[in-house]
Design a protein around this motif. Structure first.
Motif, PDB file in Angstrom:
ATOM      1  N   PHE A   3      12.024   6.463 -12.460  1.00 24.45           N
ATOM      2  CA  PHE A   3      13.265   7.088 -12.032  1.00 24.45           C
ATOM      3  C   PHE A   3      13.335   8.520 -12.523  1.00 24.45           C
ATOM      4  N   GLY A   4      14.071   9.354 -11.775  1.00 24.98           N
ATOM      5  CA  GLY A   4      14.459  10.664 -12.279  1.00 24.98           C
ATOM      6  C   GLY A   4      15.768  10.474 -13.022  1.00 24.98           C
ATOM      7  N   GLY A   5      16.701  11.350 -12.831  1.00 25.23           N
ATOM      8  CA  GLY A   5      17.953  11.285 -13.578  1.00 25.23           C
ATOM      9  C   GLY A   5      18.996  10.385 -12.944  1.00 25.23           C
ATOM     10  N   GLY A   6      20.098  10.216 -13.666  1.00 21.15           N
ATOM     11  CA  GLY A   6      21.238   9.449 -13.190  1.00 21.15           C
ATOM     12  C   GLY A   6      22.536  10.131 -13.552  1.00 21.15           C
ATOM     13  N   GLN A   7      23.626   9.618 -13.008  1.00 22.91           N
ATOM     14  CA  GLN A   7      24.948  10.195 -13.280  1.00 22.91           C
ATOM     15  C   GLN A   7      25.993   9.123 -13.060  1.00 22.91           C
ATOM     16  N   VAL A   8      27.142   9.241 -13.743  1.00 22.29           N
ATOM     17  CA  VAL A   8      28.198   8.247 -13.559  1.00 22.29           C
ATOM     18  C   VAL A   8      29.550   8.945 -13.470  1.00 22.29           C
ATOM     19  N   ASP A   9      30.442   8.365 -12.669  1.00 18.15           N
ATOM     20  CA  ASP A   9      31.852   8.737 -12.658  1.00 18.15           C
ATOM     21  C   ASP A   9      32.537   7.736 -13.581  1.00 18.15           C
ATOM     22  N   ILE A  10      32.908   8.201 -14.796  1.00 13.88           N
ATOM     23  CA  ILE A  10      33.424   7.299 -15.831  1.00 13.88           C
ATOM     24  C   ILE A  10      34.634   6.505 -15.329  1.00 13.88           C
ATOM     25  N   THR A  11      35.507   7.197 -14.580  1.00 15.56           N
ATOM     26  CA  THR A  11      36.818   6.614 -14.293  1.00 15.56           C
ATOM     27  C   THR A  11      36.753   5.492 -13.270  1.00 15.56           C
ATOM     28  N   ASN A  12      35.953   5.683 -12.194  1.00 12.51           N
ATOM     29  CA  ASN A  12      35.879   4.582 -11.228  1.00 12.51           C
ATOM     30  C   ASN A  12      34.607   3.749 -11.408  1.00 12.51           C
ATOM     31  N   GLY A  13      33.755   4.132 -12.342  1.00 11.09           N
ATOM     32  CA  GLY A  13      32.596   3.309 -12.682  1.00 11.09           C
ATOM     33  C   GLY A  13      31.409   3.450 -11.757  1.00 11.09           C
ATOM     34  N   LYS A  14      31.506   4.285 -10.717  1.00 10.23           N
ATOM     35  CA  LYS A  14      30.392   4.411  -9.778  1.00 10.23           C
ATOM     36  C   LYS A  14      29.280   5.234 -10.424  1.00 10.23           C
ATOM     37  N   PHE A  15      28.035   4.735 -10.307  1.00 10.99           N
ATOM     38  CA  PHE A  15      26.921   5.431 -10.939  1.00 10.99           C
ATOM     39  C   PHE A  15      25.763   5.515  -9.965  1.00 10.99           C
ATOM     40  N   VAL A  16      24.897   6.510 -10.188  1.00 14.94           N
ATOM     41  CA  VAL A  16      23.676   6.631  -9.396  1.00 14.94           C
ATOM     42  C   VAL A  16      22.497   6.803 -10.331  1.00 14.94           C
ATOM     43  N   PHE A  17      21.323   6.406  -9.885  1.00 16.63           N
ATOM     44  CA  PHE A  17      20.078   6.778 -10.538  1.00 16.63           C
ATOM     45  C   PHE A  17      19.020   6.833  -9.449  1.00 16.63           C
ATOM     46  N   SER A  18      18.088   7.769  -9.600  1.00 17.76           N
ATOM     47  CA  SER A  18      17.211   8.095  -8.477  1.00 17.76           C
ATOM     48  C   SER A  18      15.791   7.616  -8.733  1.00 17.76           C
ATOM     49  N   ALA A  19      15.326   6.713  -7.888  1.00 19.51           N
ATOM     50  CA  ALA A  19      13.971   6.172  -8.020  1.00 19.51           C
ATOM     51  C   ALA A  19      12.965   7.219  -7.564  1.00 19.51           C
ATOM     52  N   SER A  20      11.914   7.442  -8.369  1.00 22.40           N
ATOM     53  CA  SER A  20      10.867   8.364  -7.947  1.00 22.40           C
ATOM     54  C   SER A  20       9.575   7.616  -7.627  1.00 22.40           C
ATOM     55  N   GLU A  21       9.464   6.351  -8.054  1.00 27.19           N
ATOM     56  CA  GLU A  21       8.317   5.528  -7.648  1.00 27.19           C
ATOM     57  C   GLU A  21       8.844   4.131  -7.367  1.00 27.19           C
TER      58      GLU A  21
END
Lengths: 486, 444
Positions: free
Chosen positions: A395-413
């Motif tokens: 994976f590369g990086g990730g990020q989260v919206d603390i308040t609504n709990g939605k998060f992403v992380f980006s697969a690179s392989e």
């Protein structure tokens, strides 16, 4: 004096700041005592001296070398929920007195109360004493390492077009003094090797990246031929992606490989369990202590006490010894990560998670090494259990919206799983989920817990700190994959 | 302070460097943060950094320090010279030609002569007014992550061993509000900000708070949508992130390393004919302006993309020489050496109003926030988390979350079929509303 020699003269942080800047413990105590006593509830002083060094190889040669020295002090005064913070890169008594005056100004209108003694009840750890810290290691050894990496990657396959390899090293010396009269110091080595390989075939270019490190000596990269393995992983990733197909779009069963994919935990639950967001009740996990937030297979800990790990600390940046803190136990929410301020305001104990990027910032609750404990399942059997889905290992990086709990992380392989078998590699895609929900969908946990190689950096409110993550192979029944194949 | 630089360069030459340049930044900043009306954090800071780059023949190295004491500066020279002896020679390394440097240093009005004179109480009042406007905007605004007023003043000085010496001062101010809306157990946070070089040009605090509240409120009731390939309209904030991605691929270091999807594309069409992308470092009082770049070259106005054609890369002297092109005067100096950066980057406005662009979509997504790092700069492959509003029959129908938008930056720019007339230079990178004909939105 040659580059690198500066850290060799250091024995103890107390001695270092006394010899270099004439700041004795009694002077610091008097500064905090006279400037702040009786006016604030808590106060501390953070002294820092740091050396950073980086060598970068590109186009087959080490053409970039840099070395940076940073020093300074931050003074913090707290009263109730108020924090006054002043910092200066002039480490002298008059500057510190001026900083203390500025920090105090904020608290003066609050109700006065005596300073609460906060002598820590745990002793600092000794997790990363090194005979030769990485900044002090021979520079020619570093350039030789980078040149070997370049040759190995180019020799591996004629499609390799470019190799960018960097070794960065750091030595941070800190001293924390509090108004209640105790001081604690730490010397923190850190190093990281980063390898980027670009491959090209018939006009299509792809990139692979890998690396590792920790609070370890330079020789760490030579032991067990780690550098060779890192180079091979980066090279293979670039070559593999040359034949990657479009990633699927939509909600799929996803199997995450062991190690760095633990970034899932960091984003999905870690940030949401930091004390500040929960005291302010702005986290998706606020008020959910004791509730079920994950499947019973899931236990997540944050552990700053692992020897030589990138996210580990002998003491946090407020002088509290780090700990092994259980965040989620068999699916039930058990704990937050705290600094002193938020622990005090929530009536809890500090957990050793008060961290700051440098003297230029006040501390806040941050993660150290965050990982899921191993389960019972055979990792290969987990893949075989999936009729159609995605297997993501890097994976590369990730990020989260603390308040609504939605998060992403980006697969690179990542690879498609079809009828329980890995088939085509797929192009990178972002995975998106809901923090309080995603771990309830964990249906299998492998016995292969791995910590990441030591490359993570976490950003929060403009401050970056080194962290670690870890994960066994897990199966998540339903997470949205942001591909392009509808 | 400027004698410090010229003296340093002279001593560096005496210790064996063939060329050198030095950079000094001296800054002060302060912030106040209030939350739910109460003062939470007040910070004051002062800092400086001296950076030195040396060339020993064709080999180079950089070093920097925040300690300007005489001993420390001497050590800086020793370390930089020692490092440079270790690096491999590079035939194109070196300073720009002396004649290329800025002859006069224009006053671009980057410093606010009066704006920094606020008392702590006045700064607290500004943050309080902004937060109160958000909290009072609607009963569903129930919580807040606070409001922050920030100010910074800095002085930059740069000198080279071949005689350039220039300096300039800057100011910046910002006000940010982050309210939390809640309804039926759902919580949604958002924020809004204003940023300017002169304090008088900040938006009024009440306006910042009101917009922040509207942004949080419009997210309430958000849902996932079904996976579909649809038109996607990016609001100005998210459209600005798209052009930042394109500019990143036009940066010289990415090009000579072969890690950019714009490799070998100079002079060719890379975007729809309506796309014109301009970088202008000369705009008076603008956030990204500066009188000279990180190597002392005068900044100017550059069309990166004109009518859809890639007309210029972003180059410093080194990456330019690697590519056989002159510098475009986009060098950025920092402690680690010299890189490349845009100044004021904007997408030229089109004719349509944002309402017309949204109105032109039967079924699609209006994107108001993007999260994550899913952009592959080597291939342009693009996949990011998105928040926004679903467009149904040309109207904003309901809020959307937990979806991704995916495509490829090159094909996305080629598929731009609408550009709004709503360009406002709010930040260093700015764009109007942009419509992309088709992208994959992944959800359920």
């Amino acid at each position: 004096m040659t580059p690198g020699s500066v850290t060799r003269e250091i024995e103890r942080p107390e001695r270092f700041f006394e010899n270099r800047f004439g700041l004795t413990s009694s002077l610091l105590e008097r500064l905090l005592g006279s400037a702040l006593a009786g006016r604030v509830e808590d106060a501390d002083l953070f002294l820092e001296y740091r050396v950073n060094e980086e060598l970068v190889l590109e186009e087959g040669a080490v053409k970039k070398a840099s070395r940076h020295v940073s020093q300074g002090a931050g003074v913090r005064a707290q009263s109730g929920e108020r924090t006054g913070y002043a910092h200066t890169d002039e480490v002298s008594l008059p500057s510190l007195e001026e900083a203390a005056r500025q920090a105090r100004a904020i608290a003066e209108r609050a109700a006065t109360s005596a300073i609460v003694p906060v002598k820590p009840d745990r002793r600092p750890h000794d997790l990363y004493s090194l005979a030769v810290p990485p900044v002090a290691a021979d520079l020619s050894k570093k350039t030789a390492l980078l040149e070997r990496i370049d040759k190995a990657a180019r020799a591996a396959d004629p499609r390799v077009r470019q190799v960018i390899a960097a070794v960065s090293s750091e030595d941070q010396i800190i001293l924390i003094a509090t108004a209640s009269g105790w001081t604690v110091g730490d010397v923190r080595p850190l190093t990281r090797l980063s390898i980027t390989v670009v491959a090209e075939e018939q006009g299509r270019r792809e990139v692979g990246t890998y690396g590792g490190g920790g609070r370890v000596p330079l020789d760490f990269f030579l032991e067990e031929e780690r550098w060779k393995r890192f180079t091979a992983v980066a090279t293979n990733q670039a070559l593999l992606k040359l034949r990657a197909v479009d990633a699927p779009a939509g909600t799929l069963t996803v199997v995450l490989g062991p190690g760095w994919p633990g970034i899932l935990l960091h984003e999905a639950v870690g940030h949401g369990l930091e004390g500040d967001f929960n005291r302010k009740k702005v986290s998706a996990f606020s008020g959910r202590m004791g509730e079920r937030v994950a499947s019973a297979l899931v236990t997540v800990v944050d552990d700053g006490t692992l020897p030589n790990r990138r996210g580990s600390l002998n003491v946090d940046d407020e002088g509290t010894a780090t700990g092994r803190n259980v965040l989620i136990e068999h699916g039930v929410l058990r704990g937050y990560m705290q600094d002193r301020l938020n622990a005090r305001l929530m009536g809890m104990a500090p957990t050793g998670n008060g961290r700051r990027e440098s003297f230029a910032y006040p501390p806040m609750p941050r993660m150290t090494n965050t990982f899921m404990l191993a389960g019972q399942d055979d990792p290969e059997e987990i893949i075989r259990s999936v009729p159609y889905g995605l297997y993501a290992v890097a994976f590369g990086g990730g990020q989260v919206d603390i308040t609504n709990g939605k998060f992403v992380f980006s697969a690179s392989e990542a690879y498609l799983i079809e009828d329980g078998k890995l088939t085509a590699p797929v192009k990178g895609a972002t995975l998106i989920g809901n923090g309080p929900d995603v771990l309830t969908r964990v249906s299998r946990v492998g016995h292969d817990l791995k910590l990441d190689e030591g490359v993570g950096t976490c950003g929060k409110d403009g401050q970056s700190v080194p962290v670690g993550v870890g994960l066994p192979t897990i199966r998540v029944d339903g997470i949205t994959v942001g591909g392009t194949q509808v | 302070m400027d004698e410090l630089l010229t003296g340093l360069l002279e001593r560096t030459r005496r210790r064996g460097a063939s060329e050198a340049d030095a950079y000094l930044v001296d800054e002060r900043h302060s912030s106040v943060r209030v939350r739910l009306g109460e003062v939470e954090t007040v910070t004051h800071a002062r800092g400086q950094r001296l950076a030195l780059r040396v060339f020993a023949g064709k080999a180079s190295a950089s070093a920097s320090t925040s300690d300007l004491s005489r001993d420390s500066v001497e050590r800086l020279i020793d370390e930089a010279v020692a490092l440079a002896r270790l690096t491999a020679p590079d035939p194109v390394a070196g300073l720009p030609e002396p004649g290329e440097c800025a002859g006069t240093i224009p006053d671009l009005g980057l410093k606010d002569p009066v704006g920094h004179a606020l008392t702590p109480e006045e700064k607290i009042a500004l943050a309080r007014q902004a937060e109160a406007a958000a909290l009072d905007a609607d009963p569903r605004i129930t919580n807040s992550e606070g409001a922050e007023f920030f100010e910074r003043q800095a002085r930059y000085a740069y000198a080279t061993s071949h005689g350039f010496l220039g300096a300039y001062e800057t100011s910046s101010f910002s006000l940010t509000v982050s309210p939390v809306a809640s309804s039926n157990g759902e919580r949604q946070g958002d924020s809004w900000y204003t940023l300017a070089r002169r304090r008088e040009r900040l938006d009024p605090p009440e306006q910042v708070g009101r917009i922040a509240a509207q942004r949080a409120l419009r997210r309430l009731g958000a849902r996932k949508v079904k996976t579909a390939e649809v038109p996607v309209v990016f609001d100005p904030e998210t459209a600005a992130s798209l052009i930042r991605g394109l500019a990143g691929a036009a940066a010289g270091p990415a090009l000579y390393r072969g890690t950019s999807f714009l490799l070998n594309r100079l002079g060719t069409p890379i975007a729809a004919p309506g796309v014109t992308l301009v970088d202008d470092g000369t705009l008076p009082g603008a956030l990204g302006s500066r009188p000279f770049d990180g190597e002392g070259l005068p900044v100017r106005k550059t069309a990166l993309v004109a009518g859809g054609r890639l007309d210029s890369y972003l180059l410093d002297t080194y990456s330019g020489r690697k590519l056989g092109l002159p510098s475009t005067h986009h060098a950025l100096r920092d402690g680690a050496g010299v890189g490349v950066a845009t100044t004021n980057l904007y997408l030229a406005p089109g004719a349509a109003s944002p309402e017309e662009l949204i109105g032109s979509v039967k079924s699609g997504l209006y994107v108001t926030e993007l999260i994550g790092f899913g952009v592959n700069m080597v291939t342009g492959d693009y996949s990011r988390g998105a928040v926004g509003l679903w467009i149904e029959n040309g109207e904003l129908a309901y809020p959307v979350e937990e979806v991704t938008v995916a495509g490829n930056l090159l094909t996305m720019f080629q598929a731009v079929d609408g550009i709004g007339n709503d360009l406002v230079m709010r930040d260093r990178t700015s764009a109007p509303t942009v419509r992309v004909a088709r992208m994959v939105v992944a959800g359920e």
